[in-house]
Design a protein around this motif. Sequence first.
Motif, PDB file in Angstrom:
ATOM      1  N   SER A  51       0.811  -1.211   0.000  1.00  0.00           N
ATOM      2  CA  SER A  51       0.000   0.000   0.000  1.00  0.00           C
ATOM      3  C   SER A  51       0.845   1.261   0.000  1.00  0.00           C
ATOM      4  N   GLU A  52       2.116   1.140   0.451  1.00  0.00           N
ATOM      5  CA  GLU A  52       3.008   2.289   0.428  1.00  0.00           C
ATOM      6  C   GLU A  52       3.336   2.705  -1.004  1.00  0.00           C
ATOM      7  N   LYS A  53       3.207   1.769  -1.960  1.00  0.00           N
ATOM      8  CA  LYS A  53       3.556   2.051  -3.350  1.00  0.00           C
ATOM      9  C   LYS A  53       2.339   2.171  -4.262  1.00  0.00           C
ATOM     10  N   MET A  54       1.133   1.999  -3.695  1.00  0.00           N
ATOM     11  CA  MET A  54      -0.065   1.999  -4.527  1.00  0.00           C
ATOM     12  C   MET A  54      -0.361   3.402  -5.069  1.00  0.00           C
ATOM     13  N   THR A  55      -1.039   3.458  -6.193  1.00  0.00           N
ATOM     14  CA  THR A  55      -1.453   4.735  -6.765  1.00  0.00           C
ATOM     15  C   THR A  55      -2.492   5.370  -5.844  1.00  0.00           C
ATOM     16  N   LEU A 424      -9.686  -8.166  17.686  1.00  0.00           N
ATOM     17  CA  LEU A 424      -8.653  -7.226  17.266  1.00  0.00           C
ATOM     18  C   LEU A 424      -8.481  -7.327  15.753  1.00  0.00           C
ATOM     19  N   ILE A 425      -8.236  -6.185  15.121  1.00  0.00           N
ATOM     20  CA  ILE A 425      -8.073  -6.112  13.663  1.00  0.00           C
ATOM     21  C   ILE A 425      -6.732  -5.459  13.344  1.00  0.00           C
ATOM     22  N   LYS A 426      -6.061  -5.996  12.309  1.00  0.00           N
ATOM     23  CA  LYS A 426      -4.772  -5.440  11.888  1.00  0.00           C
ATOM     24  C   LYS A 426      -4.721  -5.404  10.365  1.00  0.00           C
ATOM     25  N   GLY A 427      -4.119  -4.355   9.832  1.00  0.00           N
ATOM     26  CA  GLY A 427      -3.983  -4.252   8.381  1.00  0.00           C
ATOM     27  C   GLY A 427      -3.706  -2.825   7.959  1.00  0.00           C
ATOM     28  N   PRO A 428      -3.581  -2.582   6.654  1.00  0.00           N
ATOM     29  CA  PRO A 428      -3.311  -1.233   6.154  1.00  0.00           C
ATOM     30  C   PRO A 428      -4.493  -0.292   6.299  1.00  0.00           C
TER      31      PRO A 428
END
Length: 582
Positions: A51-55, A424-428
């Motif tokens: 996600s750091e490189k996504m448009t 608990l939830i984890k993700g971008p």
Amino acid sequence: FNKGQFFWKWPKAWPYPISIFFGAPIYNPSNVGTVRNAVVDLGATAVATRSEKMTQLPREFIRRCKQRKRVKKAADSSGDEVTGGMMLTRTLVLRRLLNRHVYDADEQFVGLLLPPSLAGVMANMAVALDRKTAVNLNYTVSSEVLNSCIEQCGIKHVLTSRRFMSKMNFDLDAELIYLEDLKDKPTTGDKLVSALQAFAMPSRMLEKSLGLDKITSEDVLTVIFTSGSTGTPKGVMLTYGNVGSNVEAIDTVVHLGKQDTLIGILPLFHSFGYTVTMWGAMALDVASVYHFNPLDGKKIGKLCEQHKGTVLLSTPTFLRTFLRRATKEQFETLDVVVAGAEKLPTELCDAFEEKFGVRPVEGYGATETSPLASVNVPPSRSSGDWDVDWKEGTVGRPVPGVTAKVIDPDSEEERPIGEEGMLLIKGPNIMKGYIGRDDLTEKVVKDGWYVTGDIAKLDDDGFIQITGRLSRFSKIGGEMVPHIKIEEVINQVLGANEEDGLLAAVTAVPDPKKGERLIVIHKVIDQSPDEVREALQAEGLPNIFIPSSDSFHQVDVLPLLGTGKLDLSGIKQTALDQFGDA
């Protein structure tokens, strides 16, 4: 796998980038669920990195508008309809006007008080194309609450419309900018330059000229204030990466395409409406149609029929309205119905499917998760028989790139599959934090995991079943008593139906002897409190789950939030006002 296909697809890039991630080894797993969870956890790490490189979303908005340059992109109930080219042109003109006539040099946060409409969406897009932070304000709360939000974000200007504000009675600590007043401001140059940018200039050149190439996934796209159903609203900072990853996950799960028309009725101040029905429509190759009032079932039915709507995102409360007000023919083209924000009863699914021929599925999330954390795949968009992707009674599996686990609320040790605990939830998709409240952020985001406050359990296939909310339990005589369970049985006893919604809600007030006292806030009912209590006993509820006969209070209507779900804070306050000193 993408768009329903494993093979025979053009690659999105050439050469196609591939990343390989290695997780910790698993020794002697006792069941397949353990392996599945480990793979999903590793997938969340992979997606967060990607996600750091996504448009970023504003660039996707430009590209989708150009892709649908001469094809319908959006419409609303006012009769306004635009192609992608016109949508982009008008948004670029508005952006120029805001820069010239409204914004101060150092202005970053921009308030918006607009309902779901073309004007509301274009205003949000214009703010995003300027790399400013949009704050869609909740028009169902008081001026005092709105001014608190304005102060927290340092908002100087609020974009709105005279027609909309004529129905409101707000006294706000910010300058109101009426979009109607800008209609005569565009010059010939504004229109010509914007049209050339929208119809002739290559996407990359336009994006670079607007500085959109400088956006990073960690930049804040929006601040959304929580609904306040369980407390004071807090400003949730969602980044480009948060919302973008959620839009990508939705597309992966629901397989949205150019044949789809999304019906947008959820308020833009709600994360579901902001992310899914606005950015989901603007950043993907779909059309959309908007209406300002989600309770206007008759008008929404007409819009769906007129524009051949295929995807409806709603809440159970609004679905009940459609059952009463819309006709079968009006929803004939509907292919996907996803409900969130509150529990989706099976009886409501049955009634909706019987009338309209499409069965709603349930999703789950929170403002802090951008919002979607999990969802059942609609039957019509299922990937096939090779995997289970829908289980009624659950809120689905975590969306791609997101992982979930259940822990003991006290010891914080992970619970085995099938056992209840804190979800608990984890993700971008996990928020950057609460604006100006690092102390509150640290309480709910721990080592990248968002503590939802919901009690749930996971099954072997990774599906999440929500069984309650920690704040909706009372500790009475040392035992945890679930409000939702009692509420469900009471409404069943009272004969509540899916069209009219709940007749009663359960909350609690402090009690000096037992710790807490259960309170039932109800509308006009035929049964007496004693008759209700006897029926609860007959249903087999333990005595500790049964409210006393003097703990019932009648109201004209149960308080609801703008999203249509119960205003738990309002219900609690009603109980405190009536029984707090008892």
